[in-house]
Enzyme design. Structure first.
Site, PDB file in Angstrom:
ATOM      1  N   GLN A  91       0.852  -1.197   0.000  1.00 50.81           N
ATOM      2  CA  GLN A  91       0.000   0.000   0.000  1.00 50.81           C
ATOM      3  C   GLN A  91       0.881   1.238   0.000  1.00 50.81           C
ATOM      4  O   GLN A  91       0.386   2.345  -0.119  1.00 50.81           O
ATOM      5  CB  GLN A  91      -0.879   0.022   1.254  1.00 50.81           C
ATOM      6  CG  GLN A  91      -1.804  -1.155   1.388  1.00 50.81           C
ATOM      7  CD  GLN A  91      -2.424  -1.201   2.779  1.00 50.81           C
ATOM      8  OE1 GLN A  91      -3.467  -0.609   3.035  1.00 50.81           O
ATOM      9  NE2 GLN A  91      -1.780  -1.896   3.691  1.00 50.81           N
ATOM     10  N   ASN A  92       2.175   1.027   0.182  1.00 46.77           N
ATOM     11  CA  ASN A  92       3.088   2.174   0.250  1.00 46.77           C
ATOM     12  C   ASN A  92       3.364   2.718  -1.139  1.00 46.77           C
ATOM     13  O   ASN A  92       3.423   1.967  -2.112  1.00 46.77           O
ATOM     14  CB  ASN A  92       4.399   1.772   0.916  1.00 46.77           C
ATOM     15  CG  ASN A  92       4.190   1.326   2.346  1.00 46.77           C
ATOM     16  OD1 ASN A  92       3.128   1.575   2.917  1.00 46.77           O
ATOM     17  ND2 ASN A  92       5.168   0.658   2.914  1.00 46.77           N
ATOM     18  N   HIS A 109      -1.581   1.115  -4.386  1.00 46.10           N
ATOM     19  CA  HIS A 109      -2.005   2.514  -4.192  1.00 46.10           C
ATOM     20  C   HIS A 109      -1.186   3.490  -5.029  1.00 46.10           C
ATOM     21  O   HIS A 109      -1.180   4.691  -4.754  1.00 46.10           O
ATOM     22  CB  HIS A 109      -1.929   2.894  -2.708  1.00 46.10           C
ATOM     23  CG  HIS A 109      -3.007   2.257  -1.871  1.00 46.10           C
ATOM     24  ND1 HIS A 109      -2.997   2.247  -0.495  1.00 46.10           N
ATOM     25  CD2 HIS A 109      -4.142   1.596  -2.235  1.00 46.10           C
ATOM     26  CE1 HIS A 109      -4.072   1.621  -0.048  1.00 46.10           C
ATOM     27  NE2 HIS A 109      -4.772   1.208  -1.079  1.00 46.10           N
ATOM     28  N   CYS A 117      -0.385  10.896 -16.777  1.00 47.56           N
ATOM     29  CA  CYS A 117      -0.944  11.933 -17.650  1.00 47.56           C
ATOM     30  C   CYS A 117      -2.441  11.714 -17.813  1.00 47.56           C
ATOM     31  O   CYS A 117      -2.869  10.667 -18.306  1.00 47.56           O
ATOM     32  CB  CYS A 117      -0.249  11.905 -19.011  1.00 47.56           C
ATOM     33  SG  CYS A 117      -0.924  13.151 -20.119  1.00 47.56           S
ATOM     34  N   THR A 176       0.566  -2.586   8.778  1.00 50.52           N
ATOM     35  CA  THR A 176      -0.621  -1.863   8.300  1.00 50.52           C
ATOM     36  C   THR A 176      -1.714  -1.919   9.355  1.00 50.52           C
ATOM     37  O   THR A 176      -1.880  -2.935  10.031  1.00 50.52           O
ATOM     38  CB  THR A 176      -1.098  -2.387   6.918  1.00 50.52           C
ATOM     39  OG1 THR A 176      -2.323  -1.744   6.569  1.00 50.52           O
ATOM     40  CG2 THR A 176      -1.283  -3.884   6.905  1.00 50.52           C
ATOM     41  N   ASN A 201       3.250  -6.668  13.192  1.00 47.51           N
ATOM     42  CA  ASN A 201       2.925  -5.246  13.339  1.00 47.51           C
ATOM     43  C   ASN A 201       3.392  -4.757  14.714  1.00 47.51           C
ATOM     44  O   ASN A 201       3.661  -5.554  15.609  1.00 47.51           O
ATOM     45  CB  ASN A 201       1.407  -5.048  13.207  1.00 47.51           C
ATOM     46  CG  ASN A 201       1.030  -3.677  12.690  1.00 47.51           C
ATOM     47  OD1 ASN A 201       1.819  -3.029  12.009  1.00 47.51           O
ATOM     48  ND2 ASN A 201      -0.162  -3.216  13.020  1.00 47.51           N
TER      49      ASN A 201
END
Ligand code: OAD
Length: 234
Positions: A91-92, A109, A117, A176, A201
């Protein structure tokens, strides 16, 4: 690599925290300093493009001064093991997994170091700023935006991710908070598919109870320890 040959690893901001990149939801995190609605939605970009471009220009500049840490290096090492198949779904939007040597990284992400563009849809590697409205290297239009998935937009390559989960023996979530879907739902999806699940985590995430196992601690300690264990077992 023991019995777990197909591994899908989901990473979040916690894996880069010890490289000096702010997380989103910890004390002093990015979403305490900025409102999501001001900088991370398509509506914000329409309303105040300068504010949004400046926010990502600053993050793009900052990330280029940071270095991968022991957790990124350990995951790259795991990926190089000959008898396993490892996919890192991140997700980074930083490039620290890649700079640590990982090859199989899926950016769900988007990427800070890409410009997208909106005129011709081309993606270009981008290390400079966008606030000055540079032109697209592919079509020449001054229509570049950060290649970041904003709230309300669809994360990238979801079908590939679900395909990889279906083939996986092990799903590991690292750093996360489990606050943002669809990534936060991967653990439940994995369990429904009969996949073993592990959480690494600093603290228990929102979906912690879904994991078969949780190990708590800083990523630079618990990720290399877990990789050592897995490699030694193989
Ligand atoms: P969060 O900031 O929500 O969560 C970071 C997690 O990392 C927390 O659970 C922390 O406990 C943990 N953590 C912090 N330091 C750590 C360390 N040194 N070692 C291990 N864990 C640590 O970040 P994400 O879950 O990545 O989306 O956020 C998900 C998405 O929300 C981001 O991709 C971003 C954000 O809004 C978009 O911008 C689309």
């Amino acid at each position: 690599m023991g019995n777990n040959r197909n591994i899908v690893i989901l990473t979040g901001a916690g894996v880069s925290a010890e490289s000096g990149i702010d997380t989103f939801r910890d004390g002093g995190g990015l979403w305490e300093q900025h409102r999501v609605e001001d900088v991370a939605t398509p509506e914000a970009f329409q309303r105040d493009p300068d504010l949004v471009l400046r926010f990502y220009d600053m993050r793009r500049e900052a990330v280029q001064t940071k270095e991968p840490n022991a957790a990124h290096h350990a995951l790259a090492r795991l990926e190089r093991e000959p008898d396993g198949d490892v996919l890192i779904v991140t997700q980074n939007v930083d490039d620290l997994h890649e700079r640590a040597g990982a090859k199989n990284v899926l950016y769900m992400h988007g990427e800070l170091l890409n410009a997208w563009c909106t005129a011709c849809d081309a993606r270009s590697r981008w290390t400079g700023t966008l606030i000055d409205r540079p032109t697209c290297p592919a079509c020449g239009a001054p229509a570049l935006r950060p290649d970041i998935v904003w709230f309300g937009e669809m994360p990238y390559r979801m079908e590939e991710i679900y395909g990889a989960l279906r083939r996986a023996d092990l799903f590991v979530s690292i750093g996360t908070s489990g606050a943002v879907y669809p990534a936060a739902g991967f653990v439940r999806d994995a369990r429904e598919m009969g996949v073993e699940t592990l959480e690494l985590n600093l603290e228990r995430s929102e979906g912690s109870s879904w994991f078969h196992e949780t190990r708590l601690g800083p990523a630079t300690e618990i990720v290399p320890a877990w990789v050592d264990e897995l490699v030694d077992a193989g």
